[in-house]
Design an enzyme around this catalytic site. Structure first.
Site, short mmCIF file in Angstrom:
data_model
loop_
_atom_site.label_atom_id
_atom_site.label_comp_id
_atom_site.label_asym_id
_atom_site.label_seq_id
_atom_site.Cartn_x
_atom_site.Cartn_y
_atom_site.Cartn_z
N VAL A 1 18.90 43.89 36.71
CA VAL A 1 19.82 45.07 38.25
C VAL A 1 20.08 46.48 38.04
CG1 VAL A 1 21.11 44.48 40.17
CG2 VAL A 1 19.65 42.98 38.65
N CYS A 2 20.70 46.35 37.01
CA CYS A 2 21.27 47.90 36.74
C CYS A 2 20.48 48.70 36.42
CB CYS A 2 22.12 47.49 35.64
SG CYS A 2 23.36 46.92 36.12
N SER A 3 19.33 48.24 35.94
CA SER A 3 18.22 49.36 34.79
C SER A 3 17.06 49.85 36.08
CB SER A 3 17.93 49.20 33.52
OG SER A 3 18.59 49.10 32.96
N LEU B 1 21.38 51.87 38.59
CA LEU B 1 21.57 53.53 38.73
C LEU B 1 20.78 54.73 38.83
CD1 LEU B 1 22.21 56.05 36.55
CD2 LEU B 1 21.32 54.95 34.43
N THR C 1 20.36 46.18 31.21
CA THR C 1 20.05 44.86 31.96
C THR C 1 19.62 44.99 33.17
OG1 THR C 1 22.23 45.66 33.71
CG2 THR C 1 22.59 44.21 32.04
#
Length: 173
Positions: free
Chosen positions: A29-31, A35, A27
């Site tokens: 924001v996560c990528s 992370l 996703t």
């Protein structure tokens, strides 16, 4: 990389560990933010005595493993898949993301654990934003020797009473 069952004592054997959760692999924001912040600051965590950093997401283990491989997380962040959302629900971190991701997912959170006991917890108000759960904020908490989570949070009782977290998750090596 291969799939294997993660033992429930993943953090119990680590004097100091970091666990962060996020809504989904691959996703935006996560990528691009969440992370990568932990990958970038991996050495800073190790310098402060952190023995394990793990990321949990409500995805199948194949997607989670592929995402970890794509992000080059192999020796820095252990990628954990909470397929049925059991762990996420057990700590009160589930959130309805049917509109965005088609189901129940994890809130965006970060915690510091000592010997498997939660000592610090921070949760984003909006899972589509990052601020207090980024690596830099967790590093500040380590430098300031943590701060308690709010008394009304479901996990507050866990660390006010010294309960250890159990991790019935799938992950990769």
């Amino acid at each position: 990389w291969y799939q294997r069952r993660v033992r429930g004592d993943l953090f119990v054997n680590a004097r100091l560990g970091i666990l962060f959760g996020l809504p989904g692999a691959f996703t935006p924001v996560c990528s691009t933010n969440h992370l990568p912040s932990f990958l970038k600051d991996h050495d800073k965590f190790k310098h402060r005595g952190v023995e394990i950093i793990a990321c949990v997401t409500v995805n199948d283990p194949y997607v989670t493993t592929a995402w970890g491989y794509y992000q080059n997380a192999k020796d820095k962040v252990k990628m954990l898949s909470d397929v049925l959302c059991d762990f996420t629900k057990s700590i009160g971190m589930e959130t309805n993301m049917y509109a965005q991701l088609g189901g129940i997912r994890s809130k965006r959170f970060a915690m510091i654990l000592e010997n498997g006991v939660v000592k610090y917890l921070t949760v984003e108000d909006n899972p589509q934003k990052t601020s207090c759960t980024m690596a830099g904020h967790v590093l500040e908490a380590l430098d300031n020797r943590y701060h308690d989570a709010s008394e009304d949070h479901p996990l507050a009782a866990w660390y006010h009473h010294g309960k250890k977290l159990s991790f019935p998750l799938l992950g990769h090596k």
